[in-house]
Design a protein around this motif. Structure first.
Motif, PDB file in Angstrom:
ATOM      1  N   HIS A   4     -72.713  45.932  66.092  1.00 37.33           N
ATOM      2  CA  HIS A   4     -73.258  46.630  64.645  1.00 37.33           C
ATOM      3  C   HIS A   4     -72.367  46.165  63.454  1.00 37.33           C
ATOM      4  O   HIS A   4     -73.066  45.948  62.286  1.00 37.33           O
ATOM      5  N   PHE A   5     -71.092  46.289  63.699  1.00 37.87           N
ATOM      6  CA  PHE A   5     -70.384  46.082  62.380  1.00 37.87           C
ATOM      7  C   PHE A   5     -69.285  44.952  62.745  1.00 37.87           C
ATOM      8  O   PHE A   5     -68.460  44.729  61.926  1.00 37.87           O
ATOM      9  N   GLU A  11     -76.787  54.991  64.966  1.00 37.26           N
ATOM     10  CA  GLU A  11     -75.805  55.350  64.245  1.00 37.26           C
ATOM     11  C   GLU A  11     -75.727  56.915  63.845  1.00 37.26           C
ATOM     12  O   GLU A  11     -74.686  57.600  63.514  1.00 37.26           O
ATOM     13  N   GLU A  19     -71.596  44.175  49.889  1.00 35.20           N
ATOM     14  CA  GLU A  19     -72.511  43.480  50.558  1.00 35.20           C
ATOM     15  C   GLU A  19     -73.966  43.350  49.773  1.00 35.20           C
ATOM     16  O   GLU A  19     -74.378  44.183  49.177  1.00 35.20           O
ATOM     17  N   ARG A  79     -70.085  47.776  54.772  1.00 33.49           N
ATOM     18  CA  ARG A  79     -70.331  48.085  56.429  1.00 33.49           C
ATOM     19  C   ARG A  79     -68.862  48.581  56.876  1.00 33.49           C
ATOM     20  O   ARG A  79     -68.590  49.395  57.640  1.00 33.49           O
ATOM     21  N   ASP A  80     -67.642  48.264  56.165  1.00 28.19           N
ATOM     22  CA  ASP A  80     -66.457  48.676  56.387  1.00 28.19           C
ATOM     23  C   ASP A  80     -66.221  50.066  56.145  1.00 28.19           C
ATOM     24  O   ASP A  80     -65.655  50.776  57.266  1.00 28.19           O
ATOM     25  N   TRP A 115     -74.857  53.903  53.399  1.00 27.84           N
ATOM     26  CA  TRP A 115     -75.335  54.395  54.787  1.00 27.84           C
ATOM     27  C   TRP A 115     -76.801  55.045  54.333  1.00 27.84           C
ATOM     28  O   TRP A 115     -76.756  55.847  53.654  1.00 27.84           O
ATOM     29  N   ARG A 131     -80.955  46.016  56.876  1.00 20.61           N
ATOM     30  CA  ARG A 131     -80.715  47.548  56.632  1.00 20.61           C
ATOM     31  C   ARG A 131     -81.749  48.339  57.275  1.00 20.61           C
ATOM     32  O   ARG A 131     -83.064  48.023  57.145  1.00 20.61           O
TER      33      ARG A 131
END
Length: 924
Positions: free
Chosen positions: A369-370, A78, A331, A337-338, A150, A72
């Motif tokens: 990253h995802f 981003e 998570e 993350r989605d 985020w 994190r």
């Protein structure tokens, strides 16, 4: 809409208090929220970064270096993707600075920390500015991302709080903001006016501009290319021009000139086809010289790729709906993350030029990253498109691009798309009749891929999914054939009956968890039984069962039960192919019989469904023929083998493969013979060692030998003085089988050149081993090292980083060798770990026997060496050294290099000394 409320915590977001981290290969530099610098070992850095999110650039790269799972962090990449959607930048500190026009001196890691903070500050200031161009739709997206955990959420919402009427539009519903395409009248057939040599040369002069240097070779090239832009002379084949142009000739503008002139005179499209996406992008940049006005360029020049490259709005909508149904985070790191990914995706989709997620303006690093699978799931990679039945059809990126291409002058495509369209839509009047194949030395590989057949578990499972839809839980869309056709054939009993037959027969195909059943000897269907026995034969006859790489075996002397299993599978596949083909025919018949009553939407759906169904029916028929003929002699034009595919030591797929021994034969039949004019061009079409008939290689690799009408040929030499600008060293005292010696050699050579070096490997394992051993020592000398198959960045972006950072080094394999265009000092040294002989596969063995034995091996190797060497000098002032760490390099292979180039066989110490002398400014 839900109100956007900024919490007190969010209002208190203060960038100045964020700690900053710059993670290197050996240590990490920190800047505390109080302004204090500190350097820590990677072990201590990992412990600190795990406790508290830090401001950094590329958290995935940092986590890999720290040996941590996803971390994190306040990743400036981003933030950039949110603040400046669909705007390109390299995923590095320097790349972000250049994109933001920040001029800062970076002389140390402390400076890098300050630069990271300055980048974040600039982005947040931009977002608050009254002139900020990307406000629309941002508020709702930022709120979703903030609630998903985020890290930048509070900062984004703090900026957005200043926006007037920020809650008026729901930016998550990105499709509502996109413009619809409009259908115009179909264009008339193009004319057939020729392009004369002087017209081509005049257009070339316009492209180069006033005061530009006239290159005699480029002039000859542009004139010769006009052969493909004259009326076709015979109906049995095109006006084919083979053009080999040495590096520096300027071949791109050399063929753009006559192509654009023909398109202008005849009101028709010329397709410019490349092999790599990197060259597609370069071509697009070159076309700005032809169309300097972006609005004109958007109409006259279009990039076309396969459907699987573009974002699917329906997939985005359904994925977004699924993730929004989840409450909270999912998570352990406290973030969903989605949801964060989907927020960045919808921001990008709103401002994207054309919706291209693979090589377009989509941030390529988002896959690392995802998760690349998450990105792929947002495209239509399985051919599940509903076409006009989709609610977003009139805003679809793919449909919009396809329609623009029908009215464009120049369409920048790729070999795979051109060949596939010609093979599957040969009667389509919209298919191009004037073609330029750049990177023409790859036509053979493109044809090989397009005309091969793989009867494997993964291919079968994909077909089952296309036919029957997703049959287990999950959020991914997969509607299946019934949901796509049911409305269209509701009043047709024959079609409905055939559809049920297809779906019933499709139960034969591998279903979920097929791989576990096959490897566990618990096969449930005839398909799985065949796969199980095919796998057993491969394992029984391989010497590397425990290794990480894929295995293969011949089909000769099959093990007990395999032939019977194959024949049973063939019979079942035939029972699937027949109703699939019959249903496709029936759909086409309805287009004719119901022409008077079908609206345009239904016609489009029927036509697309029939084409897709026929294509897959043909594939199943080929599988059936392969299976039914298993155990008998293979038709002489093919080679077949059994394969077991692995990735990182884990089995992924297995089955039976069939390839044409010479795939340029169907390429010539399907693509070339139906065209009117074709240019095939490259810097390496010929094998110059075949002095008696050097063009024979070009004819063999491009399909020209299969045409009734002989092509015209021209070779234009490079204008560069390679003897003065380059040197070739063959190092003979490094044991190429000793990874320590190989790594030491790379380290010494890279340090001698002070960077600007490209290391090429013939095996990924050796690349990774070398990287791990030399990355630390190089970093201590301020020489950044990047590596394909190591760094979580796609190859094209790695090359961009390498080009941008003057003294960096890059390790790579074939894809890097073919895709590098790095002029200037950024590439001044190339080091090959060993002679790049062809891999000794069963496919290669068959082609070797057909095309000349050892001579075929050497021809392919010389072409690879020529391609690699050609990367060194891209413009007049470039200088470079080419090193081969293989003392057993045969002299005859070096005939691939230009005449007059100095070639020395030396030891490593002398090679290092020679490099230092060749680049005196890099010496101590």
């Amino acid at each position: 809409m839900e109100d956007l409320v900024v919490s007190a915590e969010m209002k208190g977001a203060d960038l100045s208090r964020l700690p900053v981290a710059v993670v290197g290969a050996r240590s990490a530099q920190f800047l505390s929220g109080h302004g204090e610098f500190e350097r820590l070992s990677l072990e201590d850095a990992a412990e600190r970064i795990s406790r508290e999110p830090h401001l950094m650039v590329n958290r995935v790269m940092a986590a890999r270096r720290l040996g941590l799972p996803p971390i994190r962090a306040f990743d400036a990449l981003e933030l950039y993707a949110f603040v400046r959607p669909a705007r390109y930048c390299l995923p590095t500190i320097q790349g972000l600075m250049e994109a933001l026009h920040l001029s800062l001196d970076i002389d140390s890691d402390e400076d890098k920390c300050l630069a990271v903070k300055a980048i974040a500050e600039r982005l947040l200031v931009d977002m608050e500015a009254q002139t900020y161009a990307y406000r629309a739709g941002g508020a709702k997206v930022a709120m979703m991302m903030a609630r998903a955990g985020w890290t930048w959420g509070p900062y984004a919402l703090k900026a957005i709080e200043t926006y007037p009427d920020h809650s008026r539009e729901d930016g998550l519903l990105v499709w509502t903001a996109l413009t619809e395409w409009e259908d115009g009248a179909p264009p008339p057939p193009p004319g057939d006016e020729p392009v004369e040599a002087d017209e081509s040369q005049s257009r070339l002069a316009d492209l180069l501009g006033e005061g530009s240097e006239t290159r005699e070779g480029q002039q000859r090239y542009a004139a010769a290319a006009t052969h493909a832009f004259r009326p076709r002379e015979f109906k049995d084949g095109p006006n084919l021009q083979l053009l080999e142009a040495g590096t520096g000739t300027g071949k791109t503008l050399g063929y753009i000139a006559p192509a654009s002139m023909w398109a202008q005179k005849n009101d028709g499209a010329v397709w410019l086809s490349t092999y790599t996406k990197n060259l597609q992008r370069q071509l697009d940049q070159e076309l700005s010289k032809l169309y300097p006005d972006p609005k004109v360029k958007a109409k006259r020049a279009v990039i076309r790729k396969g459907r699987e490259n573009y974002a699917c709005l329906l997939n985005i909508e359904e994925t977004l709906r699924a993730v929004m149904m989840r409450a909270g985070v999912n998570e352990s790191k406290g973030m969903d993350r989605d949801k964060i990914l989907m927020g960045l995706v919808v921001r990008w989709a709103r401002y994207s030029r054309d919706g291209d997620m693979i090589g377009g303006d989509f941030p390529s690093w988002l896959g690392a990253h995802f998760g690349a699978g998450r990105i792929a799931g947002l495209t239509d990679r399985r051919g599940e498109c509903l076409y006009s039945a989709c609610a977003h059809f009139r805003k679809c990126f793919v449909e919009k691009t396809a329609r623009k291409a029908k009215h464009a002058d120049l369409v920048v495509a790729n070999h795979a798309l051109v060949v596939t369209q010609a093979a599957t839509r040969g009667d389509d009047p919209d298919l191009p009749r004037r073609l330029v194949f750049d990177e023409g030395h790859h036509v053979f590989e493109a044809a090989d891929s397009a005309f091969s057949a793989h009867l494997t578990g993964m291919e079968g499972a994909e077909l089952r999914r296309w036919l029957r839809g997703k049959e287990s839980g999950g959020t991914t869309r997969a509607r299946g054939l019934k949901s796509r056709l049911e409305e269209l054939i509701s009043d047709d009993m024959d079609a409905r009956k055939l559809l049920e037959e297809v779906l019933d027969a499709a139960s034969l195909l591998p279903s979920d968890n097929w791989l576990g059943r096959v490897t566990g000897a618990a096969a449930m269907t005839r398909f799985e039984t065949f796969l199980m026995l095919a796998r057993a034969q491969v394992l029984a006859r391989s010497d590397a069962n425990e290794g990480p790489y894929g295995l293969e075996a011949t089909t000769s002397e099959p093990i007990e039960g395999l032939v019977d299993a194959a024949h049973a599978l063939g019979e079942a596949l035939m029972q699937l192919a027949k109703p699939m083909g019959a249903l496709a025919v029936l759909l086409v018949r309805r287009l004719d019989e119901d022409a008077e009553v079908l609206d345009s939407t239904s016609r489009g759906r029927l036509e697309a469904s029939a084409r897709s169904l026929k294509l897959r029916a043909d594939t199943v028929m080929m599988w059936a023929q392969m299976a039914e003929g298993f155990g008998a002699p293979v038709p002489e034009q093919f080679v077949e083998w059994l394969m077991l595919d692995r990735a990182f030591g884990r089995e992924r797929d297995m089955g039976l493969c069939r390839h044409f021994i010479d795939p340029t034969k169907p390429f010539a039949d399907v693509v070339l013979e139906n065209a009117h004019g074709v240019v095939i061009t490259s810097a390496t079409l010929r094998d110059k060692a075949q002095s008696d008939d050097a063009w024979r290689t070009a004819d063999m690799r491009t399909g020209a030998q299969h045409l009734t009408i002989a092509p015209k040929r021209l070779g234009v030499p490079s204008p560069f003085d390679y003897a003065a600008q380059t040197k070739v060293l063959i190092v003979g005292d490094v044991n190429k089988h000793d990874p320590v010696q190989v790594a030491s050699a790379y380290r010494s050579l890279f340090m001698a050149s002070k960077g600007g070096a490209l290391g090429l490997f013939t095996a990924i394992s050796r690349l990774r081993s070398t990287y791990e051993q030399i990355v630390g020592p190089l970093e201590s000398m301020d020489i950044p090292l990047y590596a394909q198959h190591v760094d979580p960045v796609d190859t094209a972006t790695l090359v961009d980083i390498f080009r941008d950072e003057l003294d960096s080094c890059l390790l790579g394999t074939d894809a890097v060798r073919d895709g590098v265009d790095v002029p200037g000092e950024s590439l001044r040294l190339i080091v090959f770990d060993r002679v790049p002989w062809p891999r000794p596969t069963l496919l290669h063995r068959a082609r070797r026997a057909a095309f000349g034995g050892r001579g075929y091996d050497e021809m392919l190797t010389r072409l690879k060496l020529a391609q690699a060497y050609g990367r060194l000098v891209r413009r007049a002032g470039d200088r470079g050294v080419f090193v081969m760490l293989d003392g057993q390099t045969p002299t005859r292979l070096l005939e691939a290099l230009p005449e007059g180039v100095e070639i020395e066989r030396v030891g490593l110490a002398d090679a290092v000394k020679s490099i230092c002398e060749f680049f005196p400014e890099t010496g101590e």
